[in-house]
Motif scaffolding. Structure first.
Motif, PDB file in Angstrom:
ATOM      1  N   GLY A  55       0.780  -1.229   0.000  1.00 24.00           N
ATOM      2  CA  GLY A  55       0.000   0.000   0.000  1.00 24.00           C
ATOM      3  C   GLY A  55       0.808   1.272   0.000  1.00 24.00           C
ATOM      4  N   VAL A  56       2.137   1.189  -0.008  1.00 23.26           N
ATOM      5  CA  VAL A  56       2.979   2.388   0.040  1.00 23.26           C
ATOM      6  C   VAL A  56       3.641   2.593  -1.314  1.00 23.26           C
ATOM      7  N   ARG A  57       3.422   3.739  -1.925  1.00 21.92           N
ATOM      8  CA  ARG A  57       4.065   4.091  -3.185  1.00 21.92           C
ATOM      9  C   ARG A  57       5.191   5.087  -2.970  1.00 21.92           C
ATOM     10  N   ASN A  58       4.936   6.069  -2.124  1.00 23.40           N
ATOM     11  CA  ASN A  58       5.939   7.102  -1.854  1.00 23.40           C
ATOM     12  C   ASN A  58       6.144   7.205  -0.353  1.00 23.40           C
ATOM     13  N   CYS A  59       7.347   6.925   0.088  1.00 22.68           N
ATOM     14  CA  CYS A  59       7.670   7.011   1.508  1.00 22.68           C
ATOM     15  C   CYS A  59       8.222   8.407   1.804  1.00 22.68           C
ATOM     16  N   GLU A  60       7.684   9.071   2.824  1.00 26.40           N
ATOM     17  CA  GLU A  60       8.086  10.440   3.139  1.00 26.40           C
ATOM     18  C   GLU A  60       9.118  10.518   4.256  1.00 26.40           C
ATOM     19  N   LYS A  61       9.567   9.376   4.748  1.00 23.70           N
ATOM     20  CA  LYS A  61      10.593   9.405   5.789  1.00 23.70           C
ATOM     21  C   LYS A  61      11.935   9.815   5.200  1.00 23.70           C
ATOM     22  N   ALA A  62      12.785  10.367   6.034  1.00 20.33           N
ATOM     23  CA  ALA A  62      14.105  10.799   5.584  1.00 20.33           C
ATOM     24  C   ALA A  62      14.975   9.601   5.231  1.00 20.33           C
ATOM     25  N   GLY A  63      15.772   9.749   4.178  1.00 21.52           N
ATOM     26  CA  GLY A  63      16.671   8.674   3.779  1.00 21.52           C
ATOM     27  C   GLY A  63      15.966   7.644   2.907  1.00 21.52           C
ATOM     28  N   ARG A  64      16.632   6.507   2.739  1.00 21.13           N
ATOM     29  CA  ARG A  64      16.105   5.441   1.883  1.00 21.13           C
ATOM     30  C   ARG A  64      15.460   4.343   2.717  1.00 21.13           C
ATOM     31  N   CYS A  65      14.428   3.710   2.134  1.00 19.11           N
ATOM     32  CA  CYS A  65      13.837   2.535   2.776  1.00 19.11           C
ATOM     33  C   CYS A  65      14.838   1.388   2.678  1.00 19.11           C
ATOM     34  N   GLY A  66      14.970   0.632   3.753  1.00 16.75           N
ATOM     35  CA  GLY A  66      15.901  -0.489   3.696  1.00 16.75           C
ATOM     36  C   GLY A  66      16.123  -1.119   5.053  1.00 16.75           C
ATOM     37  N   PHE A  67      17.200  -1.867   5.149  1.00 16.32           N
ATOM     38  CA  PHE A  67      17.578  -2.482   6.416  1.00 16.32           C
ATOM     39  C   PHE A  67      19.077  -2.744   6.388  1.00 16.32           C
ATOM     40  N   ILE A  68      19.628  -3.041   7.552  1.00 16.81           N
ATOM     41  CA  ILE A  68      21.062  -3.298   7.700  1.00 16.81           C
ATOM     42  C   ILE A  68      21.246  -4.685   8.289  1.00 16.81           C
ATOM     43  N   VAL A  69      22.213  -5.426   7.766  1.00 26.78           N
ATOM     44  CA  VAL A  69      22.598  -6.699   8.361  1.00 26.78           C
ATOM     45  C   VAL A  69      24.076  -6.623   8.718  1.00 26.78           C
TER      46      VAL A  69
ATOM     47  N   ASP B 184      22.499   7.766  11.673  1.00 23.28           N
ATOM     48  CA  ASP B 184      23.426   8.370  10.705  1.00 23.28           C
ATOM     49  C   ASP B 184      23.767   7.442   9.531  1.00 23.28           C
ATOM     50  N   SER B 185      22.915   6.472   9.264  1.00 22.99           N
ATOM     51  CA  SER B 185      23.198   5.546   8.172  1.00 22.99           C
ATOM     52  C   SER B 185      22.598   5.997   6.842  1.00 22.99           C
ATOM     53  N   GLY B 186      21.616   6.920   6.908  1.00 27.44           N
ATOM     54  CA  GLY B 186      20.910   7.319   5.692  1.00 27.44           C
ATOM     55  C   GLY B 186      19.833   6.331   5.294  1.00 27.44           C
ATOM     56  N   ILE B 187      19.575   5.352   6.169  1.00 26.61           N
ATOM     57  CA  ILE B 187      18.569   4.315   5.905  1.00 26.61           C
ATOM     58  C   ILE B 187      17.585   4.286   7.063  1.00 26.61           C
ATOM     59  N   HIS B 188      16.301   4.164   6.772  1.00 24.78           N
ATOM     60  CA  HIS B 188      15.310   3.970   7.833  1.00 24.78           C
ATOM     61  C   HIS B 188      14.675   2.604   7.702  1.00 24.78           C
ATOM     62  N   HIS B 189      14.422   1.995   8.831  1.00 25.85           N
ATOM     63  CA  HIS B 189      13.893   0.629   8.905  1.00 25.85           C
ATOM     64  C   HIS B 189      12.411   0.716   9.263  1.00 25.85           C
ATOM     65  N   HIS B 190      11.538   0.121   8.443  1.00 22.52           N
ATOM     66  CA  HIS B 190      10.096   0.230   8.660  1.00 22.52           C
ATOM     67  C   HIS B 190       9.593  -0.709   9.742  1.00 22.52           C
ATOM     68  N   GLY B 191      10.426  -1.619  10.193  1.00 21.16           N
ATOM     69  CA  GLY B 191      10.007  -2.503  11.271  1.00 21.16           C
ATOM     70  C   GLY B 191       9.071  -3.613  10.851  1.00 21.16           C
ATOM     71  N   ILE B 192       8.929  -3.834   9.551  1.00 22.84           N
ATOM     72  CA  ILE B 192       8.030  -4.897   9.092  1.00 22.84           C
ATOM     73  C   ILE B 192       8.803  -6.102   8.564  1.00 22.84           C
ATOM     74  N   HIS B 193      10.116  -5.993   8.550  1.00 20.78           N
ATOM     75  CA  HIS B 193      10.914  -7.057   7.958  1.00 20.78           C
ATOM     76  C   HIS B 193      11.355  -8.061   9.013  1.00 20.78           C
ATOM     77  N   SER B 194      11.351  -9.296   8.647  1.00 21.82           N
ATOM     78  CA  SER B 194      11.731 -10.360   9.556  1.00 21.82           C
ATOM     79  C   SER B 194      12.830 -11.198   8.927  1.00 21.82           C
ATOM     80  N   ALA B 195      13.807 -11.584   9.752  1.00 23.56           N
ATOM     81  CA  ALA B 195      14.890 -12.438   9.260  1.00 23.56           C
ATOM     82  C   ALA B 195      14.358 -13.786   8.788  1.00 23.56           C
ATOM     83  N   GLU B 196      13.196 -14.175   9.310  1.00 23.96           N
ATOM     84  CA  GLU B 196      12.590 -15.445   8.885  1.00 23.96           C
ATOM     85  C   GLU B 196      12.227 -15.431   7.408  1.00 23.96           C
ATOM     86  N   LYS B 197      12.047 -14.250   6.834  1.00 26.22           N
ATOM     87  CA  LYS B 197      11.668 -14.115   5.423  1.00 26.22           C
ATOM     88  C   LYS B 197      12.885 -13.965   4.513  1.00 26.22           C
ATOM     89  N   MET B 198      14.082 -14.022   5.085  1.00 24.38           N
ATOM     90  CA  MET B 198      15.284 -13.719   4.314  1.00 24.38           C
ATOM     91  C   MET B 198      16.200 -14.929   4.162  1.00 24.38           C
TER      92      MET B 198
END
Length: 543
Positions: A435-449, A471-485
């Motif tokens: 349901g998200v087309r344009n994210c308005e949070k600062a930085g890029r959508c993503g995650f860090i491992v 200070d990574s330039g990335i924001h984490h949406h909190g919907i990602h799970s390591a079980e899916k990766m």
């Protein structure tokens, strides 16, 4: 005079005078005609079930042995004649033509309808899934709302198998399927139709709610407004509402119990450790392995297939029978094969192309057939994300080549352990956030491992705490799970003369066998595949 010495065969056709056809032409092109003429001594063959123009074209093509273009209205019968009489070159040419027509269907509604109908006819008549698989792979990522609005007008008369395909073709947009069913709900007085039940039970209503809550509400309002709803239909509606609400809540919860990301290489290595010397070496042995429920993962089955094909190259008939066995096993409830990602097969095919082994051609052909078989392969359910070391990401530098080297020793890959690194993965929000087309949070959508070294092995873990992203330039949406990766490395190999370099996935535990001329490998990049099946219109099978 016996037919074996007769020069011509009489072909009876509908509403026209019979055709006289040279028997030699028929025998050379078709094993079926050969049997009819040479073994059964037939001098007359009846083809009155086909349009005469198509029959005439069919026999002209047997003489020319070249197919340049087909009129759409003649395709189905011409292809059916080619299959029925086992004219192999013409069957292949017809299917190549249809493949080209599928590639041209993106913006043309009439063309889209045509290729979908022909693809479904081939599936229903000969159980060939390739063309429906191609359509799902190519078009499930686009909005097909106009097609559905026209095509679904008679959905109550459709076979459930076709509705299943339409759900898969809807990709991540379930709302486009519901326009016609909701309209029909509003016109019913008492019962919810069997096909409406089937569609709603198979649809991902949690995704519908997340993407378009108004459409979700409209659906249940339509169910509620049926004036004489039966007790059974009322129970069905309530069950559907409860199930939908539970799934929405479950999807909102992030699994924090698991942070370690599964390694494809470790999964493959564990399989070898479990079965050791009993690992199957032929296609028949692989089929027996599946039948005995020793393995149900098509990804591992695909790797076993490559290994078996390179050791014992199959004939074309053997490959065809093997594929049919896999399809049959996938339909058996006790087997429940877990599909392989089309993206993974593409990676395997591209890697195999650079192998120096001559046996690779049969293997590549079979892999492509599996890719186009939608009961074995998933399309657009997984996305592949390439990682950069976080330092590289923050400084916008190019991906560094990794200095870790692999040495092939007795078919084992020996890896020097990395120091602790963090990797950044970024993506477009619509790829993995419903349901998200344009994210308005600062930085890029993503995650860090980050890598964690434990017991001499390097493992990847998903970072979920806020300080890891500072200070990574990335924001984490909190919907990602390591079980899916799942993670793997792309390796780059160099042959002894230093000129040949090939990129292959690190989970090829038998890379030394498949690439015998390469002695050393090095890591090129880290890759994570993310399972997005929760975000598809077709409800996840395991929910």
């Amino acid at each position: 005079m016996s037919s074996s010495t007769t020069n011509t065969v009489i072909i009876k056709i509908k509403d026209k005078s019979p055709l006289c056809v040279d028997s030699t032409r028929l025998i050379e092109n078709s094993s079926v005609f050969k049997r009819l003429i040479c073994e059964l001594n037939q001098t007359e063959i009846e083809l009155t079930d086909f349009e005469p123009e198509t029959v005439e074209l069919f026999f002209t093509l047997l003489s020319d042995k070249t197919l340049s273009e087909i009129e759409k209205k003649q395709f189905r019968e011409l292809h059916k004649l080619a299959v029925s009489f086992n004219v192999c070159w013409l069957k292949t040419s017809c299917r190549d033509w249809l493949e080209g027509e599928i590639n041209k269907a993106q913006t043309d509604l009439e063309q889209f309808n045509f290729v979908f109908e022909e693809s479904m006819f081939i599936l229903d008549t000969w159980r060939v899934q390739k063309f429906v698989g191609m359509m799902i792979s190519k078009y499930s990522t686009q909005d097909n709302g106009v097609f559905y609005k026209n095509y679904m007008s008679n959905f109550n008369k459709m076979e459930e198998s076709k509705l299943e395909v339409l759900l898969m073709l809807a990709g991540r947009n379930p709302a486009q399927l519901l326009t016609v069913p909701i309209e029909k709900l509003n016109n019913r007085r008492c019962v919810i139709s069997k096909k409406t039940r089937f569609l709603l039970e198979k649809m991902n209503l949690a995704l519908l709610y997340e993407q378009t809550p108004d459409e979700h509400l409209k659906l249940f309002e339509g169910l509620k407004e049926i004036p004489e709803l039966s007790r059974d239909d009322l129970k069905f509606t309530l069950d559907l509402m409860i199930k939908s609400a539970k799934e929405v809540l479950q999807r909102a919860e992030v699994s924090t119990k698991v942070s370690q990301i599964t390694s494809k290489g470790n999964k493959w290595a564990s399989f070898f450790l479990d079965f050791g010397q009993s690992i199957p070496d032929t296609l028949d042995e692989i089929t027996n392995f599946i039948s005995e429920r020793k393995i149900n993962d098509m990804e591992l089955i695909t790797l076993l297939l490559i290994r078996a094909c390179l050791r014992n190259p199959p004939t074309e008939d053997m490959s065809e029978n093997y594929l049919m066995n896999l399809v049959n096993l996938s339909k058996y409830k006790g087997c429940s094969l877990r599909k392989v990602s089309a993206d993974d097969i593409d990676l395997l095919v591209e890697s195999l192309k650079s192998s120096s082994l001559p046996e690779k051609s049969q293997c590549i052909s079979l892999l492509k057939e599996i890719r186009d078989t939608f009961s074995l392969t998933s399309y657009n359910e997984k996305i592949r994300l390439r990682g950069k070391r976080l330092w590289d990401w923050k400084n916008q530098s190019s991906v560094q080549e990794y200095q870790s080297t692999f040495t092939i020793l007795r078919r084992q890959l020996i890896l020097s352990i990395d120091e602790c690194y963090r990797y950044a993965f970024v993506f477009k929000p619509e790829q993995v956030i419903p349901g998200v087309r344009n994210c308005e949070k600062a930085g890029r959508c993503g995650f860090i491992v980050e890598t964690q070294n434990s017991s001499g092995a390097s493992k990847l873990e998903l970072c979920t705490t806020a300080e890891k992203y500072q200070d990574s330039g990335i924001h984490h949406h909190g919907i990602h799970s390591a079980e899916k990766m799942e993670s793997f490395f792309i390796l780059e190999g160099t042959s002894s003369d230093g000129t040949q370099r090939r990129a292959v996935p690190s989970w090829w535990a038998y890379g030394g066998e498949w690439f015998p001329d390469i002695d050393h490998w090095r890591r090129r990049e880290v890759v994570i595949t993310y399972d997005t099946s929760d975000f598809l219109a077709r409800r996840p099978i395991n929910v």
